[in-house]
Design an enzyme around this catalytic site. Structure first.
Site, short mmCIF file in Angstrom:
data_model
loop_
_atom_site.label_atom_id
_atom_site.label_comp_id
_atom_site.label_asym_id
_atom_site.label_seq_id
_atom_site.Cartn_x
_atom_site.Cartn_y
_atom_site.Cartn_z
N ASP A 190 9.25 3.62 67.67
CA ASP A 190 9.52 2.70 66.58
C ASP A 190 10.90 3.03 66.03
O ASP A 190 11.58 3.93 66.53
CB ASP A 190 8.43 2.79 65.49
CG ASP A 190 8.17 1.42 64.85
OD1 ASP A 190 9.14 0.83 64.32
OD2 ASP A 190 7.02 0.95 64.88
N HIS A 261 11.71 -3.17 66.47
CA HIS A 261 11.31 -1.79 66.17
C HIS A 261 11.97 -0.82 67.15
O HIS A 261 11.32 0.08 67.68
CB HIS A 261 9.78 -1.67 66.18
CG HIS A 261 9.13 -2.34 65.01
ND1 HIS A 261 9.08 -1.78 63.75
CD2 HIS A 261 8.51 -3.55 64.90
CE1 HIS A 261 8.45 -2.61 62.92
NE2 HIS A 261 8.12 -3.70 63.59
N GLU A 324 7.36 -8.41 64.73
CA GLU A 324 8.42 -8.29 63.72
C GLU A 324 9.80 -8.14 64.35
O GLU A 324 10.44 -7.11 64.22
CB GLU A 324 8.10 -7.10 62.80
CG GLU A 324 6.79 -7.30 62.06
CD GLU A 324 6.42 -6.12 61.16
OE1 GLU A 324 5.92 -6.38 60.05
OE2 GLU A 324 6.62 -4.95 61.55
C1 ACM Z 1 2.39 -4.68 62.74
O1 ACM Z 1 1.70 -4.29 61.77
N1 ACM Z 1 3.68 -4.87 62.60
C2 ACM Z 1 1.79 -4.92 64.04
#
Ligand code: ACM
Length: 643
Positions: A190, A261, A324
């Site tokens: 991440d 991420h 995201e």
């Molecule tokens: C997430 O909570 N961004 C999968």
């Protein structure tokens, strides 16, 4: 709030048999089977692993050897593996009589779950790792038939935001096995940390696994601890984790996040980014705009990473994240825009979809299947993709209706980084929300929108331990249990048998086991105080009125106290004008300010000083309150020393 309901439940007699998750069919028969020093295991050579596993569980506490021997019809634990049981690959039959224990399963996985059930039929002391004297190791005679409702029964561990030592992961795997969970989703990369060694690209861990600082307190406070944080798993560590899990019939599904991420990876290899600017590994929680670029060289880089990942993780599913992904940088980047044109793509959503499809095709050629968060639906879902539905159930519904498999992981019920109590001030800082165990237990993974044939695409569900606010192994356990036990029952036990009263009656016995296993679970009544009283539609009015609660028991000594009015439900919020303390009929202190509690709370805490309390004093809390716009308001009143 819960404390009232729970204490009522806890006063029910603890059941003699308390298995979590609840088996499909359980019949108590007469008598008990006793484990003895001479108790033998009967198993064919090809299933010797089961005998080894049984021994690893039961020998330390009993001191018995559980040697393998020939069938003699008594004083034995017999495994019969390989015959069709009609209970599927993970199902089992467990028959306990005073003479013997017999476990039947079509596959070793089923027998492994029978062993988990057997452990729960024994006294909790069997979970000790050292010999325990003075215990009679008896198992009640039962006939159990059992099989899971879902094939995907999972937990997600985020080791990027906070790295967890290998031993913590192994202990967590053991706890998953105890709860008959079979899928560990390992969130390895991440923005804030890259945790998997990739031999071809050593900077991913040299640079990407370390950050200079982390957020302290809640995100909204914008404070930092200025302490380095880091760590990663070598490929050998990961192979050990995979083997340990596999011996416990758990698949480890690695997640390598892309195209978002990605900041830790871009910090290590800036050529993977869009701006060319040097980055550092993320120290803020939240979503970063630094996403992977869409060059062919980046696709190649990530596929090279995946090649090493596939070599470590044999799981059929490989998670590529996909959630995201801000499109800001792709919109600004002339390279990304040129790439879009070249590929004939209309917009950045299609570009993201193209990116995921490249990974889907790659994984398909390797005989694996791609799974990603529900954003992978945007711009068109890749052919072989499975969707992990987190922004509610809608992504899952859409995917299942279009014939794709789905794992349910909605924030509403399965995000275990959410608070377990409304009394946030008594809980460790969490991301937000409110997901008490009752709500987890009420989760239904199959949405009513799906037909029976569409519902077959729901592989199962899992809980998520996002770790921004989970800095330590102890804290991980606090957030995971006992909510994880509730989720385990949701995904294992038949929907029509789900029964909260029965679950909460069994749970205290189960918590004894977790205690012996040194699990730092959250106690059911939590660290906060019990409520001193409530308000409800029967009591509250739409106009201001004065209400009283006896708080003698909650105010045992002189000092400053806080009084909290906490809304728990209903269409109308509660307004509070003032609160006062009445000691032996005399008003002693009053806090007069407008407070409210509802969907949002504002100034709903009152401060009152108690002076000259006598042993015989009767102390009354009096407050002027109204429900705003009607009487549909419920809540609880708490009193605790001011800190
Ligand atoms: C997430 O909570 N961004 C999968």
């Amino acid at each position: 709030m819960m404390a009232v309901a729970l204490s009522a439940l806890l006063s029910l007699a603890a059941p003699e048999i308390a298995i979590v998750p609840q088996p499909v069919a359980l019949k108590r028969l007469t008598g008990t089977f006793s484990l003895e020093p001479s108790t033998q295991v009967v198993v064919d050579a090809k299933n010797a692993d089961l005998a080894r596993m049984l021994r690893s569980y039961l020998s330390p506490s009993t001191g018995y050897a559980f040697e393998t021997g020939a069938k003699r019809g008594k004083n034995e634990i017999e495994f019969a593996i390989g015959e069709a049981t009609g209970l599927g690959a993970e199902g089992y039959r467990l028959d306990v009589s005073p003479e013997r224990i017999r476990i039947e399963a079509a596959q070793p996985a089923g027998a492994f779950y029978a062993i988990q059930t057997l452990r729960q039929l024994l006294p909790a002391a069997n979970f000790r790792r050292a010999k325990v004297g003075g215990v009679r190791w008896t198992v009640p005679a039962v006939a159990i038939e059992d099989r899971p409702r879902f094939g995907w029964r999972g937990a997600m561990m985020d080791v990027s935001r906070h790295f967890m030592p290998k031993e913590t992961v192994l202990k967590f795997i053991d706890l998953m096995a105890l709860h008959k969970l079979n899928s560990l989703h390992f969130h390895l990369t991440d923005d804030q940390g890259w945790r998997i060694e990739i031999k071809r690209y050593p900077r991913l861990t040299e640079i990407g696994s370390q950050r200079d600082s982390s957020m302290a307190g809640h995100y909204s406070e914008k404070r930092y601890d200025n302490k380095p944080h880091g760590g990663f798993y070598s490929q050998d560590d990961l192979r050990e984790i995979v083997a340990y899990a596999s011996a416990r019939h758990i698949q480890v599904v690695p997640e390598i996040e892309m195209p978002g991420h990605a900041q830790a990876a871009i910090a290590a290899y800036p050529e993977l980014g869009n701006t060319g600017e040097p980055l550092r590994v993320g120290i803020d929680w939240g979503v970063y705009e630094n996403v992977f670029n869409v060059e062919e060289s980046t696709i190649q880089f990530l596929q090279n990473v995946l090649t090493e990942v596939l070599d470590i993780f044999p799981s059929r599913f490989i998670h590529i994240g996909g959630d995201e992904v801000p499109k800001t940088q792709w919109k600004k980047s002339s390279r990304a825009q040129a790439r879009m044109k070249e590929l004939g793509l209309k917009n950045e959503e299609e570009l993201q979809s193209w990116f995921i499809k490249r990974m889907d095709q790659f994984l398909d050629t390797k005989g694996r299947r791609l799974i990603g968060w529900d954003e992978i639906l945007e711009g068109g879902l890749a052919e072989g993709a499975t969707v992990m539905s987190w922004r509610g159930m809608d992504g899952g519904i859409k995917a299942a209706k279009s014939g794709h498999d789905v794992v349910m992981a909605p924030t509403s019920h399965t995000y275990f980084d959410f608070y377990q109590s409304r009394l946030r001030r008594f809980e460790p800082v969490a991301i937000g929300g409110f997901t008490p165990i009752e709500k987890v237990y009420a989760f239904e993974p199959i949405p009513t929108e799906l037909t029976a044939s569409e519902a077959k695409h729901v592989l199962g569900a899992q809980f998520q331990l996002w770790a921004e606010y989970i800095p330590t192994p102890k804290h991980l356990e606090y957030m995971a249990f006992p909510r994880g036990a509730a989720l385990a029952e949701v995904v294992w036990s038949p929907a029509e048998q789900r029964n909260p009263d029965d679950f909460f009656a069994r749970l205290p016995r189960h918590l004894e086991r977790l205690k012996v296993l040194d699990v730092n679970f959250r106690e059911l009544d939590g660290p906060g105080p019990d409520p001193v009283g409530t308000w409800s539609p029967q009591k509250v009015t739409a106009d201001f009125a004065t209400h009283e609660w006896d708080v003698t028991g909650a105010m045992k000594a002189d000092g400053d106290y806080k009084v909290l009015f906490q809304y728990t439900g209903g269409a109308h919020r509660l307004d509070i004008a003032w609160a006062e303390l009445v000691v032996d009929g005399v008003v002693q202190d009053r806090d007069e300010h407008a407070g409210r509690t509802g969907a949002e709370d504002r100034d709903n805490e009152y401060r009152l000083a108690l002076k000259s309390r006598k042993a015989t004093s009767k102390i009354i809390l009096r407050a002027r309150i109204r429900a705003d716009g009607g009487t549909d308001s419920r809540g609880e009143v708490y009193v605790y020393p001011a800190r």
